[in-house]
Design an enzyme around this catalytic site. Sequence first.
Site, PDB file in Angstrom:
ATOM      1  N   TYR A 125      -4.497  15.513   8.567  1.00  0.00           N
ATOM      2  CA  TYR A 125      -5.750  15.835   9.255  1.00  0.00           C
ATOM      3  C   TYR A 125      -6.885  16.167   8.308  1.00  0.00           C
ATOM      4  CZ  TYR A 125      -3.082  16.096  13.570  1.00  0.00           C
ATOM      5  OH  TYR A 125      -2.291  15.799  14.643  1.00  0.00           O
ATOM      6  N   LYS A 192       9.902  17.370   6.903  1.00  0.00           N
ATOM      7  CA  LYS A 192      10.633  16.101   6.773  1.00  0.00           C
ATOM      8  C   LYS A 192      10.866  15.898   5.277  1.00  0.00           C
ATOM      9  CE  LYS A 192      12.114  12.195   8.587  1.00  0.00           C
ATOM     10  NZ  LYS A 192      13.205  12.117   9.557  1.00  0.00           N
ATOM     11  N   ASP A 225      12.494  15.794  13.257  1.00  0.00           N
ATOM     12  CA  ASP A 225      13.063  14.971  14.339  1.00  0.00           C
ATOM     13  C   ASP A 225      14.255  15.677  14.977  1.00  0.00           C
ATOM     14  OD1 ASP A 225      13.916  14.532  11.745  1.00  0.00           O
ATOM     15  OD2 ASP A 225      14.531  12.464  12.060  1.00  0.00           O
ATOM     16  N   ASP A 249       1.186  19.860  15.625  1.00  0.00           N
ATOM     17  CA  ASP A 249       0.406  19.304  16.732  1.00  0.00           C
ATOM     18  C   ASP A 249       1.350  18.694  17.773  1.00  0.00           C
ATOM     19  OD1 ASP A 249      -1.633  18.359  18.252  1.00  0.00           O
ATOM     20  OD2 ASP A 249      -2.358  16.870  16.827  1.00  0.00           O
TER      21      ASP A 249
END
Length: 359
Positions: A125, A192, A225, A249
């Site tokens: 972002y 991740k 995930d 988000d």
Amino acid sequence: MTAYNVTLIPGDGVGPEVTQATRRVLEAVGPSFNWEVVDIGGKALERYGTPLPDEVLKSIQKNKVALKGPVTTPVGSGFRSVNVALRQNLGLYACLRPCKTYPGVPSPYKDIDLVIIRENLEDLYCGIEFKVEADDTSRLIQLVKDTKGEKIRDDSAISLKVISRERSAKIARFAFEYALRNQRKKVTAVHKANILKFSDGLFLDTARKIAKDYPEIEFEDRIVDNLAMQLVKKPEEYDVLVAPNLYGDILSDLGAGLVGGLGVTPGANLSDEIAIFEPVHGSAPKYARQNKANPIAMILSGTMMLHHLGEKEDASRLEKAVAGVISEGKTLTYDMKPGAPSSQIATTSEVADAIIEKL
Ligand code: NAD
């Protein structure tokens, strides 16, 4: 009695309706407010030639507290997100999104009480993007080839994911301090780092180091995930989540889904000095000007604002009134009454009236 100076940004789409409902409710709770009403986004662009006028930033910097409705961001082209620009300009590095089930919400889950803390300033972002087939993109592709020996396709667009040690430390510390202040037991860092070894690896590594300063709070980490699946299967196992911007988000919408939808999830964007309170949801343009949107997410953002202002009793009185209206199940908007006939669906302003009556 002191009156609080608060910058009020109605936003667009359903923003003005839910903001008006929230303003009425907050005025009924007790404290007095001097609202400084300002516009951003498309409305400001029309009037002042910029979606984020300086006066808005000045008003928030002066008042230190703002209540904000959602603002539309054009997709693909047009101005960049004013929501992101506000956070960047004011250094609002932490986004706080509690996800709590109130009895009576349309959700298969009960007793969820999660808090999602999202880093608000960097990651994908930060807005550093390279357009497909632009000169600077070709130069970057060449640089990657020269330095890394990796071939990026010439017809690629590129967005930079930036994670810094300082901002990772700041958000991790914020999460632990929040946990301490709010009698929370556990912080879970989301990442991740198995794939993004440098960027998410730095985020995780930094969170692990900060965790050592808070031995009284349990610390663990989860790959994003896997966490998404676990939140659906056993959300009760999680307490405070701390995540880089993009995962935060996405997970906050997942969290909203667990506790009854976007109509009931509040939020805040914070720096050490400034706080902007706003619902998680966007401007839902298809429901604009229909007096149909659920004002509860924004009203609960108002309870967060009351807490922040130190008006703890009023905050909990308001939260109880909201919870009462939800559990009665009579005066609720369409999203809280799936399948109900339209005669039993309340409008935005009727929900505000019911909450005021409860107060
Ligand atoms: P959205 O949250 O506006 O709407 C998604 C769906 O959720 C809606 O169609 C509606 O079904 C439901 N919904 C949302 N708010 C609701 C409410 N108060 N009551 C009842 N139902 C509600 O998300 P979107 O469609 O992805 O985004 C629309 C616009 O909002 C975009 O321009 C986006 O950039 C912007 N946006 C702004 C903010 C912000 O101002 N902080 C946040 C998210 C999205």
